[in-house]
Write a protein that holds these residues in place. Sequence first.
Motif, PDB file in Angstrom:
ATOM      1  N   LYS A 121      45.170  37.334 -34.606  1.00 13.85           N
ATOM      2  CA  LYS A 121      45.540  36.314 -35.574  1.00 13.85           C
ATOM      3  C   LYS A 121      47.054  36.097 -35.562  1.00 13.85           C
TER       4      LYS A 121
ATOM      5  N   ASN B 220      48.224  34.106 -32.597  1.00 11.68           N
ATOM      6  CA  ASN B 220      47.947  32.672 -32.669  1.00 11.68           C
ATOM      7  C   ASN B 220      48.765  31.970 -33.751  1.00 11.68           C
ATOM      8  N   GLU B 221      49.124  32.696 -34.763  1.00 14.46           N
ATOM      9  CA  GLU B 221      50.031  32.102 -35.757  1.00 14.46           C
ATOM     10  C   GLU B 221      51.370  31.754 -35.118  1.00 14.46           C
TER      11      GLU B 221
ATOM     12  N   VAL C 265      50.942  28.567 -33.180  1.00 16.38           N
ATOM     13  CA  VAL C 265      50.947  27.392 -34.063  1.00 16.38           C
ATOM     14  C   VAL C 265      52.387  27.015 -34.400  1.00 16.38           C
ATOM     15  N   THR C 266      53.155  28.013 -34.813  1.00 15.02           N
ATOM     16  CA  THR C 266      54.544  27.758 -35.194  1.00 15.02           C
ATOM     17  C   THR C 266      55.358  27.243 -34.007  1.00 15.02           C
TER      18      THR C 266
ATOM     19  N   GLN D 235      45.286  27.032 -34.332  1.00 16.27           N
ATOM     20  CA  GLN D 235      44.952  27.099 -35.755  1.00 16.27           C
ATOM     21  C   GLN D 235      43.475  27.445 -35.942  1.00 16.27           C
TER      22      GLN D 235
ATOM     23  N   VAL E 152      43.177  31.108 -35.508  1.00 20.26           N
ATOM     24  CA  VAL E 152      43.652  31.820 -36.699  1.00 20.26           C
ATOM     25  C   VAL E 152      42.576  31.821 -37.787  1.00 20.26           C
ATOM     26  N   ASP E 153      42.028  30.644 -38.043  1.00 17.25           N
ATOM     27  CA  ASP E 153      41.025  30.523 -39.102  1.00 17.25           C
ATOM     28  C   ASP E 153      39.778  31.345 -38.776  1.00 17.25           C
TER      29      ASP E 153
ATOM     30  N   ASP F 126      40.427  35.010 -39.465  1.00 15.01           N
ATOM     31  CA  ASP F 126      40.299  35.268 -40.904  1.00 15.01           C
ATOM     32  C   ASP F 126      38.835  35.396 -41.312  1.00 15.01           C
TER      33      ASP F 126
END
Lengths: 184, 184
Positions: free
Chosen positions: A120, A123-124, A127-128, A162, A165-166, A169
């Motif tokens: 996670k 991948n965050e 995204v950034t 994203q 990431v989701d 979670d």
Amino acid sequence: MSIRYALLGLLAKQPQTGYDLFHTFKTQQIYYWSSTHSQVYKELGKMEEEHLTTHDIVYQEGSPNKKVYTITPDGERHLIEWMIHTKSKPAKIKDEFLIKTSAFHVISKEEAISLLHRMKAHNEMVVTGTGQWKEQTFQGKKPGYEQVGEYLTAEYGIRYAQMYVDWCDWAIKEIQSLPENTES
Amino acid sequence: MSIRYALLGLLAKQPQTGYDLFHTFKTQQIYYWSSTHSQVYKELGKMEEEHLTTHDIVYQEGSPNKKVYTITPDGERHLIEWMIHTKSKPAKIKDEFLIKTSAFHVISKEEAISLLHRMKAHNEMVVTGTGQWKEQTFQGKKPGYEQVGEYLTAEYGIRYAQMYVDWCDWAIKEIQSLPENTES
DNA sequence: CATCCCATGTAAAAAGTTACATGATTTG
DNA sequence: CAAATCATGTAACTTTTTACATGGGATG
């Protein structure tokens, strides 16, 4: 046979060296294709034999001389033909993390969750990073049609990361809600 | 060196033949790894030499005999070691459609939109197909821990395809809102 | 009666990766 | 002064794909 089109696609935007092309694969927002410099140089050589590209040598002081490759009209025709009339093969994905995921039953819940947290976080960052690149490149404006490719694929990259990431979670929560197997 | 883990992961769920394993790659909800039967058979042979798997021959009337491979305790240890202590390499994706996307500027808006529509339709089918498989397999219930892998990756597959569908929709609208280049 | 499914393999070719090789300049 | 950047290439190796090879049974 298909790195060819990736290279032609990039050269259709602007003449570039092999070094540039490799770095686009390596660093740029090109998570949808990957390669190595040796393969790039080899393919550029082949394409020149087939008159899809030409090169000019740029002499430089300080830095090594470089070969700037340009797509020929033949090359562009070849690319367009492929784009319109050749059905895309399904994407080939080799994602080690999902192999691990599919075998989560051989490790503990805690270890599985720990792997998911790391994925996670990674991948965050994507995204950034891709978001920043997009912002810098387009500054909130819509691109001209010459840049539509980068614009669309950058957005794709952000959405892909994203989604990952989701999903991480969601997967963490799912695992936490499951009873661990006592056997095995 | 990495198809190995994909195979071990599948064998850790249940003993299977090379034929089964190949078909799992080809047809099943495994969009995250791909291979061919020749590679599967070769790797199974190698793994047996290294005592990661064994096989039993099942004699059949009507159909050809088959070799059912089983993961050994050594093989399982090998797999777990890799899962926990080997950092996953970044996913390698070779998506021809995104190469085409990145070169949309060499074709017309209409042609680009037409390609996007086809891609959208394809991914809608994937969403539906994977959704049905998930429904059939889990029937709305949460899986036991032995099945957590399939459960998580099926959901991943659905989200991935849905992300692609949404992105196609977005991309079509974006392209429609852009003025086409008159030069070139 | 042709094609698909089952089932396994080998051989050859293509694609891709890693290592070897060189060398000046710039940055920390 | 070590490492990174620019810049290009070859050689060896590994991985992956495609084609060749076989053959009975089921399906349309």
